[in-house]
Design a protein around this motif. Sequence first.
Motif: not given
Length: 199
Positions: A160-173
Amino acid sequence: NFTIPISEPLPPQYYVRVISDRWLGSETSVAVSFKGLVLPQTYPPDTELLRVQPLPVTALFNKEAESMYPFSHFNPIQTQMFHIGYHTDHNILLGAPTGSGKTISAEICIHRLFRKYPGKKVIYIAPLKALARERLIAWSRKKSFAGIGRTTVELTGDATPDARSLKKADIVVTTPEKWDGVSRSWQSRAYVKQVGLVV
């Protein structure tokens, strides 16, 4: 001429009763048996795989995207779905055997999203955590989305990545269970509101 609706399950027979509206006492009944009757399918059959000329990878008109593929032409399934996946926003249900190129078909749609809707995210839902991890590793390689500046993160029970990583990510698997839990409170999660494509 007249039609009579037939529903499933089929009754053994219908009685058709015809009554004249001009002559008194003029009527007749006929028993129509459905023994051996086969109804047509409710839905149209699968789309046949057409004999199409293989489409070159250069049809993407994007040198970065083209560099991801070690082959020069898309296969017949990818060629047949290319126009809908790369030039329209229509939904696609693609059912094909294992190893037939469904993932690259999904990547064609992902390239469209990145080209047409910058800033939007892709959610890739894998049925199992192991498959999600496999896809994360594949798309994090230099010769894949990571090589064209796109970041991929894993959102499963194990990671479970942090909110900042999720916000920065282009693709969420992710997995169905995890995405179900996350998307229920979409109002409070900015990255869920940025989703432009679900695979």
